[in-house]
Design a protein around this motif. Structure first.
Motif, PDB file in Angstrom:
ATOM      1  N   ALA A  97       0.826  -1.204   0.000  1.00 27.32           N
ATOM      2  CA  ALA A  97       0.000   0.000   0.000  1.00 27.32           C
ATOM      3  C   ALA A  97       0.865   1.260   0.000  1.00 27.32           C
ATOM      4  O   ALA A  97       0.584   2.219  -0.723  1.00 27.32           O
ATOM      5  N   THR A 101       1.045   3.619  -3.304  1.00 27.91           N
ATOM      6  CA  THR A 101       0.526   4.981  -3.166  1.00 27.91           C
ATOM      7  C   THR A 101       1.605   6.007  -3.451  1.00 27.91           C
ATOM      8  O   THR A 101       1.362   7.016  -4.128  1.00 27.91           O
ATOM      9  N   ALA A 105       1.481   8.617  -6.486  1.00 32.20           N
ATOM     10  CA  ALA A 105       1.443  10.051  -6.194  1.00 32.20           C
ATOM     11  C   ALA A 105       2.566  10.798  -6.908  1.00 32.20           C
ATOM     12  O   ALA A 105       2.360  11.913  -7.405  1.00 32.20           O
ATOM     13  N   ILE A 163      -1.580  -1.216  -7.540  1.00 35.81           N
ATOM     14  CA  ILE A 163      -1.995  -0.059  -6.743  1.00 35.81           C
ATOM     15  C   ILE A 163      -1.457   1.228  -7.350  1.00 35.81           C
ATOM     16  O   ILE A 163      -2.168   2.247  -7.425  1.00 35.81           O
ATOM     17  N   GLU A 167      -3.682   4.291  -8.697  1.00 36.34           N
ATOM     18  CA  GLU A 167      -3.567   5.568  -8.009  1.00 36.34           C
ATOM     19  C   GLU A 167      -3.209   6.706  -8.962  1.00 36.34           C
ATOM     20  O   GLU A 167      -3.552   7.861  -8.697  1.00 36.34           O
ATOM     21  N   LEU A 171      -5.492   9.762  -8.166  1.00 36.59           N
ATOM     22  CA  LEU A 171      -4.827  10.904  -7.552  1.00 36.59           C
ATOM     23  C   LEU A 171      -4.668  12.056  -8.526  1.00 36.59           C
ATOM     24  O   LEU A 171      -4.820  13.228  -8.137  1.00 36.59           O
ATOM     25  N   THR A 217      -3.839  12.103  -0.356  1.00 30.07           N
ATOM     26  CA  THR A 217      -2.874  11.010  -0.444  1.00 30.07           C
ATOM     27  C   THR A 217      -2.958  10.088   0.759  1.00 30.07           C
ATOM     28  O   THR A 217      -2.923   8.856   0.622  1.00 30.07           O
ATOM     29  N   ASN A 220      -6.093   7.937   0.497  1.00 30.14           N
ATOM     30  CA  ASN A 220      -5.924   6.859  -0.478  1.00 30.14           C
ATOM     31  C   ASN A 220      -4.988   5.775   0.051  1.00 30.14           C
ATOM     32  O   ASN A 220      -5.148   4.600  -0.267  1.00 30.14           O
ATOM     33  N   PHE A 221      -3.997   6.177   0.835  1.00 27.77           N
ATOM     34  CA  PHE A 221      -3.107   5.178   1.433  1.00 27.77           C
ATOM     35  C   PHE A 221      -3.890   4.265   2.370  1.00 27.77           C
ATOM     36  O   PHE A 221      -3.710   3.037   2.353  1.00 27.77           O
ATOM     37  N   ASN A 224      -5.831   1.931   0.286  1.00 29.57           N
ATOM     38  CA  ASN A 224      -4.996   0.936  -0.376  1.00 29.57           C
ATOM     39  C   ASN A 224      -4.548  -0.168   0.575  1.00 29.57           C
ATOM     40  O   ASN A 224      -4.217  -1.277   0.127  1.00 29.57           O
TER      41      ASN A 224
END
Length: 288
Positions: A97, A101, A105, A163, A167, A171, A217, A220-221, A224
């Protein structure tokens, strides 16, 4: 000038004298009725097509109760080898994760400037970039994991790449929307004082948008981490693989213990993310 309030009797008298003024137009009523009828028909068709019935729900709840009863009491591992396997699985899920992420990002951040209409004044380029975000988001993380497992083999690498790709689309879109919602007054101030366009982004746009980007962020982490659990079930490594193995072997006590550990890990990450957001957002607010 004082305006006298209208009494209920006056409203009733006006309604009686001009009923059409207070009634809903026929076209509006027909449109509402058609929408409600369409909604009810769609719902009825879904229930029929999915073979929904109260008896089926009741029987399913009974089986679910039996499955849940198998999970109690939760299993407590007594051998270090078993504990180390569980900790390794949790660590792999957390690492997947985090790396996914972070990689997503890093790539999404510069792409978001191309998708923000207040920074990218070329409509065709912005339209193409935005549609690219949509195409990436159309692929579910689980589907991406299956593709990368086929390409790179079983293990956490496929989960990290799945992932990260997912993302990039999510993102980049969220970052671009956050940039678009920034105020133009600081930008005008930097330009009026002789600053370049790059300096206006650095000193006017970024201080406004960085707290929002950090919050997005971190959220989303957290998401994830949960996605990484599911990816492990299809072979991308992590705690999900061990969970699927225990469920497949009907070792429900161990499965419940693993689920409890996943819940605890997600809770700790959520609490830590909240502290990070409060710390950094407070610092940026003080600077601004």
């Amino acid at each position: 000038m004082t305006i006298e309030p209208i009494s209920a009797a006056e409203i009733a008298r006006a309604r009686a004298e001009h009923p059409l003024v207070f009634s809903v137009p026929l076209a509006v009523r027909l449109r509402r009725a058609a929408l409600w009828a369409g909604f009810m028909l769609l719902m009825a068709w879904c229930l029929y097509d999915f073979n929904f019935s109260p008896l089926r729900i009741w029987e399913g709840l009974g089986r679910l109760g039996r499955v849940l009863s198998f999970m109690f009491p939760p299993h407590i591992w007594s051998e270090w080898r078993e504990v180390s396997d569980i900790l390794k699985g949790l660590g792999e899920t957390l690492s997947m994760a985090f790396l996914g992420t972070l990689l997503g990002a890093v790539i999404a951040f510069p792409l978001s400037f191309l998708g923000a209409k207040n920074l990218n004044r070329r409509p065709f380029l912005r339209f193409g970039v935005r549609r690219g975000f949509d195409i990436i988001r159309a692929f579910e993380t689980l589907i991406l994991a299956l593709i990368f497992i086929r390409a790179f083999g079983l293990g956490p690498l496929a989960g990290v790449l799945a992932i990260a790709v997912a993302e990039i689309g999510s993102l980049a879109k969220l970052y671009a929307e956050a940039i678009e919602n920034t105020s133009t007054k600081p930008v005008d101030g930097v330009i009026a004082s002789g600053g370049s366009r790059t300096q206006s982004i650095r000193f006017a746009v970024m201080p406004q948008v960085l707290p929002v980007l950090l919050s997005i962020t971190l959220y989303n982490f957290e998401s994830n981490v949960r996605s990484g659990t599911i990816l492990g079930i299809v072979g991308a490594g992590g705690i999900g693989f061990l969970l699927a193995d225990r469920i497949g072997a009907y070792r429900w006590g161990e499965a419940w213990s693993i689920i409890f550990l996943i819940i605890a890990m997600v809770y700790l990450i959520d609490a830590l993310s909240g502290l990070i957001r409060a710390r950094f957002i407070g610092t940026w607010e003080g600077v601004r």
